[in-house]
Scaffold this active site. Structure first.
Site, PDB file in Angstrom:
ATOM      1  N   ARG A  46       0.936  -1.347  -0.050  1.00 54.89           N
ATOM      2  CA  ARG A  46      -0.133  -0.069  -0.147  1.00 54.89           C
ATOM      3  C   ARG A  46       0.910   1.388  -0.099  1.00 54.89           C
ATOM      4  O   ARG A  46       0.502   2.079  -0.698  1.00 54.89           O
ATOM      5  CB  ARG A  46      -0.735  -0.047   1.232  1.00 54.89           C
ATOM      6  CG  ARG A  46      -1.520   1.283   1.246  1.00 54.89           C
ATOM      7  CD  ARG A  46      -2.867   1.372   2.160  1.00 54.89           C
ATOM      8  NE  ARG A  46      -3.130   0.501   3.404  1.00 54.89           N
ATOM      9  CZ  ARG A  46      -2.222   0.490   4.395  1.00 54.89           C
ATOM     10  NH1 ARG A  46      -1.483   1.622   4.733  1.00 54.89           N
ATOM     11  NH2 ARG A  46      -2.153  -0.450   5.371  1.00 54.89           N
ATOM     12  N   TYR A  98     -16.898  17.982 -13.896  1.00 50.28           N
ATOM     13  CA  TYR A  98     -17.514  16.616 -13.874  1.00 50.28           C
ATOM     14  C   TYR A  98     -18.350  16.232 -12.747  1.00 50.28           C
ATOM     15  O   TYR A  98     -18.304  16.822 -11.581  1.00 50.28           O
ATOM     16  CB  TYR A  98     -16.128  15.551 -13.655  1.00 50.28           C
ATOM     17  CG  TYR A  98     -16.543  14.328 -13.777  1.00 50.28           C
ATOM     18  CD1 TYR A  98     -16.827  13.529 -14.886  1.00 50.28           C
ATOM     19  CD2 TYR A  98     -16.504  13.258 -12.564  1.00 50.28           C
ATOM     20  CE1 TYR A  98     -17.010  12.070 -14.798  1.00 50.28           C
ATOM     21  CE2 TYR A  98     -16.679  12.156 -12.560  1.00 50.28           C
ATOM     22  CZ  TYR A  98     -17.077  11.390 -13.494  1.00 50.28           C
ATOM     23  OH  TYR A  98     -17.297  10.035 -13.788  1.00 50.28           O
ATOM     24  N   ASP A 170      -8.580  20.212 -12.989  1.00 48.80           N
ATOM     25  CA  ASP A 170      -8.531  18.781 -13.508  1.00 48.80           C
ATOM     26  C   ASP A 170      -8.311  18.916 -14.967  1.00 48.80           C
ATOM     27  O   ASP A 170      -9.140  19.437 -15.708  1.00 48.80           O
ATOM     28  CB  ASP A 170     -10.125  18.506 -13.372  1.00 48.80           C
ATOM     29  CG  ASP A 170     -10.390  17.209 -13.670  1.00 48.80           C
ATOM     30  OD1 ASP A 170      -9.935  16.453 -14.731  1.00 48.80           O
ATOM     31  OD2 ASP A 170     -11.477  16.435 -13.121  1.00 48.80           O
ATOM     32  N   LYS A 195      -9.064   7.853 -18.510  1.00 47.09           N
ATOM     33  CA  LYS A 195      -9.378   8.400 -20.004  1.00 47.09           C
ATOM     34  C   LYS A 195      -8.151   8.618 -20.811  1.00 47.09           C
ATOM     35  O   LYS A 195      -7.725   7.428 -20.926  1.00 47.09           O
ATOM     36  CB  LYS A 195     -10.006  10.049 -19.521  1.00 47.09           C
ATOM     37  CG  LYS A 195     -10.913  10.012 -18.385  1.00 47.09           C
ATOM     38  CD  LYS A 195     -12.228   9.020 -18.550  1.00 47.09           C
ATOM     39  CE  LYS A 195     -13.138   8.952 -17.483  1.00 47.09           C
ATOM     40  NZ  LYS A 195     -13.529  10.241 -16.676  1.00 47.09           N
TER      41      LYS A 195
HETATM   42  C1  LIG Z   1     -13.965  10.595 -15.436  1.00 51.78           C
HETATM   43  C2  LIG Z   1     -13.458  11.932 -14.821  1.00 51.78           C
HETATM   44  C3  LIG Z   1     -13.264  11.894 -13.494  1.00 51.78           C
HETATM   45  C4  LIG Z   1     -13.834  10.761 -12.475  1.00 51.78           C
HETATM   46  O1  LIG Z   1     -12.502   9.910 -12.769  1.00 51.78           O
HETATM   47  P1  LIG Z   1     -12.843   8.310 -12.389  1.00 51.78           P
HETATM   48  O2  LIG Z   1     -11.614   7.693 -13.044  1.00 51.78           O
HETATM   49  O3  LIG Z   1     -14.070   7.889 -13.157  1.00 51.78           O
HETATM   50  O4  LIG Z   1     -13.003   7.981 -11.049  1.00 51.78           O
HETATM   51  C5  LIG Z   1     -12.914  13.320 -13.072  1.00 51.78           C
HETATM   52  N1  LIG Z   1     -12.734  14.272 -13.892  1.00 51.78           N
HETATM   53  C6  LIG Z   1     -13.120  14.289 -15.122  1.00 51.78           C
HETATM   54  C7  LIG Z   1     -12.883  15.544 -15.942  1.00 51.78           C
HETATM   55  C8  LIG Z   1     -13.380  13.086 -15.635  1.00 51.78           C
HETATM   56  O5  LIG Z   1     -13.868  12.803 -16.964  1.00 51.78           O
END
Ligand SMILES: *Cc1c(COP(=O)(O)O)cnc(C)c1O
Length: 377
Positions: A46, A98, A170, A195
């Site tokens: 961890r 998001y 983000d 993504k």
């Molecule tokens: C998908 C997404 C998230 C969340 O990420 P997860 O991997 O699904 O927990 C946060 N911000 C944006 C812009 C996203 O597209």
């Protein structure tokens, strides 16, 4: 060094034990210690794992950051960053983040005394009036999901730093290939590696990159203390993904521009949201801040019925949540990714029932166009 060289080599040194060119998946929970209190820097998985450590070095380098930490999901990465905020402190959250980020603030963090307000971060005057004496952090996403509004990162950073607040961005939609927020004064960058960074729709993960040593120590402490770590196998997958990030993003961008232009001229489409279009209200800012526009395109069909026809009519594009994979994905933000955002907020942001979002993949673009064309007619 150039971006691709860093992407391929940072963290990817040949394995010390065997010379393996690809970083092995260290699928272990613990490590043998030589003697009491004497170990090789690895005690428990961890806390430290060599595959995860390689990925952390890799993405930190891509974001031009000194420190990086990999998490089990984008949401757990964002949650870890919010652990820098204490009860009674205040966060300004971009009003078009998001849906899961909004839900984290609204339904979870609010139970622990973290105060927050939504603000349109594209408007400096509006942002300025959202500051309170206890504002600790400004959290933005640019371009936003799904209507692609662009926030001026340098302007937000200057404003926030003048008031002693930390700026978080983000950067999931652009990836470090098209946008490096730290270069515009942003303090902390977060990602859903699910993504573009992984890019193949086969792993869920998150990342935090930053330069401040004190904050980095705390993020690392939270990563271990709460334990939402990225697994060795997922770390391997994302590390493999980032090696081709540059070529994938170039292909997403090329296809994205073509699809956006096609939609803009289609009679069945009322409006297209894509920062690469000259008609986008922040096209100039996007050109200044980003080195590309990427593969995320949203468009207005006019009604739920029309949206349904498109979403159910496509054959090549896959109807599904998520984005940033090599395959084209199509979705309905109002009922899928943004269902947790209140209806009136959705309406205000332009997330109507007729809005359709496409994550344009890297298939042959003629095939994507043909698919959208037949679904629209
Ligand atoms: C998908 C997404 C998230 C969340 O990420 P997860 O991997 O699904 O927990 C946060 N911000 C944006 C812009 C996203 O597209």
């Amino acid at each position: 060094m150039g971006f691709s060289t860093i992407a391929i080599h940072a963290g990817n040194e040949p394995d010390i034990a065997t010379g393996a060119v690809s970083v092995p998946i260290y699928q272990t929970s613990t490590y043998a210690q030589d003697a009491l209190g004497k170990h090789k820097g690895y005690e428990y998985a961890r806390t430290q794992n060599p595959t995860r450590a390689a990925l952390e070095k890799n993405i930190a380098a891509l974001e031009n950051a000194k420190f990086g930490y990999a998490f089990a999901s984008g949401m757990s990465a964002i949650d870890a960053v919010l652990k820098l905020v204490k009860a009674g402190e205040h966060v300004i959250l971009g009003d078009n983040t998001y849906g899961g980020t909004y839900r984290l603030f609204n339904r979870i963090l609010s139970n622990y005394g973290v105060e927050f307000d939504l603000a349109d971060t594209t408007d400096a005057a509006n942002l300025e009036s959202a500051f309170r004496p206890n504002t600790k952090m400004v959290f933005v996403e640019t371009p936003t999901n799904p209507v692609m509004t662009v926030t001026d990162l340098q302007a937000v950073s200057d404003l926030a730093h003048g008031r002693g607040a930390t700026v978080v961005c983000d950067n999931t939609f652009m990836s470090p290939y098209f946008q490096q927020p730290i270069n515009f004064g942003v303090d902390i960058v977060v990602h859903s590696t699910t993504k573009y960074l992984n890019g193949h729709s086969d792993s869920v993960g998150g990342f935090v990159a930053l330069n401040d040593e004190t904050d980095a120590e705390w993020i690392k402490f939270v990563q271990n203390g709460i334990g939402a770590i990225l697994s060795p196998f997922d770390s391997f997958l994302v590390l493999r993904g980032t090696k081709t990030l540059a070529v994938r993003m170039e292909a997403h961008d090329k296809n994205g521009r073509i699809v956006a232009n096609f939609l803009a001229e289609h009679p069945g489409v009322k409006k297209v949201y894509y920062p690469g279009l000259v008609s986008h209200p922040q096209h100039e800012l996007a050109k200044r801040q980003q080195t590309g526009f990427g593969g995320m395109v949203a468009f207005e069909t006019g009604s739920l019925d029309n949206a349904k026809k498109v979403l159910e009519g496509v054959k090549l594009c896959t109807l599904g949540e998520s984005l940033g994979g090599v395959e084209s994905l199509i979705s309905h933000p109002a009922t899928m990714t943004h269902a947790s955002v209140p209806a009136e907020t959705r309406e205000k942001l332009g997330i109507t029932d007729g809005l359709v979002r496409i994550s344009v993949g890297i298939e042959d673009v003629e095939d994507i166009i043909e698919d959208l064309d037949q679904a629209l007619s």
